[in-house]
Motif scaffolding. Structure first.
Motif, mmCIF file in Angstrom:
data_model
loop_
_atom_site.group_PDB
_atom_site.id
_atom_site.type_symbol
_atom_site.label_atom_id
_atom_site.label_comp_id
_atom_site.label_asym_id
_atom_site.label_seq_id
_atom_site.Cartn_x
_atom_site.Cartn_y
_atom_site.Cartn_z
ATOM 1 N N VAL A 92 30.905 -6.376 21.018
ATOM 2 C CA VAL A 92 30.462 -5.619 19.847
ATOM 3 C C VAL A 92 31.706 -5.282 19.036
ATOM 4 N N ILE A 93 31.739 -5.695 17.789
ATOM 5 C CA ILE A 93 32.766 -5.203 16.872
ATOM 6 C C ILE A 93 32.108 -4.019 16.159
ATOM 7 N N GLY A 94 32.491 -2.829 16.549
ATOM 8 C CA GLY A 94 31.861 -1.617 16.028
ATOM 9 C C GLY A 94 32.400 -1.178 14.686
ATOM 10 N N ASN A 95 33.655 -1.497 14.406
ATOM 11 C CA ASN A 95 34.259 -1.147 13.129
ATOM 12 C C ASN A 95 33.900 -2.236 12.127
ATOM 13 N N LYS A 96 32.991 -1.913 11.210
ATOM 14 C CA LYS A 96 32.433 -2.919 10.295
ATOM 15 C C LYS A 96 33.468 -3.510 9.341
ATOM 16 N N GLU A 97 34.600 -2.831 9.141
ATOM 17 C CA GLU A 97 35.660 -3.372 8.284
ATOM 18 C C GLU A 97 36.261 -4.646 8.883
ATOM 19 N N TYR A 98 36.028 -4.886 10.164
ATOM 20 C CA TYR A 98 36.589 -6.042 10.856
ATOM 21 C C TYR A 98 35.577 -7.174 11.030
ATOM 22 N N TRP A 99 34.369 -7.010 10.503
ATOM 23 C CA TRP A 99 33.354 -8.046 10.607
ATOM 24 C C TRP A 99 33.748 -9.251 9.752
ATOM 25 N N GLY A 100 33.514 -10.437 10.273
ATOM 26 C CA GLY A 100 33.725 -11.661 9.511
ATOM 27 C C GLY A 100 35.180 -12.029 9.264
#
Length: 179
Positions: A92-100
């Motif tokens: 799970v990447i919980g910090n959405k700033e790191y998505w994609g």
């Protein structure tokens, strides 16, 4: 601590629980990590601390850090099968700033390399749900192959969805990513 190109992986610490609690109460994070909103959010900080710090003896949970040691997600493995030299992976990447941005892929490659070369695993499995295209593409980039589908096995936001079953063999991974 395991080090990838963009990420570091370490055991989860007590100081991480407040951040994990925020992620577990974020509808978007939960939707894409498991499709389980709001079921995952019905846990207190104390329950999360027990889950992540004490946990079960056959579940291994780790923190994903960025280049500056900021906690950005979690990953781990469970259902270890010693004779079969296999396990089931989750992330799970919980910090959405790191998505994609490749952080999840880098963390997966780092942990999987460790599991194949140090734990001597032969196979790693995982699953997601059919509308989580971003995760499926990331898993395929690591080397996972779609092996099957469980029809209408997930109930997400009022609708049934198929679970997508994926697997990765040691030789496939090492031919793509080396030791």
């Amino acid at each position: 601590m395991l080090k990838g190109q963009k990420t570091r992986i370490r055991p989860i610490e007590e100081d991480d629980i407040d951040t994990l609690y925020l992620w577990y109460n974020d509808q978007e994070v939960n939707l894409w990590s498991s499709g389980a909103w709001p079921l995952n959010t019905l846990q207190s900080k104390d329950q999360l601390a027990v889950k992540f710090l004490d946990g079960s003896p056959d579940t291994y949970r780790y923190a994903i850090l960025d280049e500056n040691d900021l906690l950005i997600g979690t990953l781990g493995f469970k259902e270890v099968n010693i004779p079969g030299r296999s396990a089931t992976l989750y992330i799970v990447i919980g910090n959405k700033e790191y998505w994609g941005k490749g952080y999840g892929t880098d963390a997966l490659i780092t942990l999987i390399r460790f599991l194949f070369t140090q734990w001597n695993f032969h196979r790693i499995s995982l699953d997601t749900w059919d509308e989580n295209i971003r995760a499926t593409k990331a898993y395929e980039k690591v080397g996972f192959k779609i092996e099957g589908r469980q029809r209408e096995a997930r109930f997400v936001l009022g609708n049934y969805h198929d679970a997508i079953l994926m697997g990765l063999l040691r030789d496939e991974f090492l031919s793509l990513h080396g030791k």
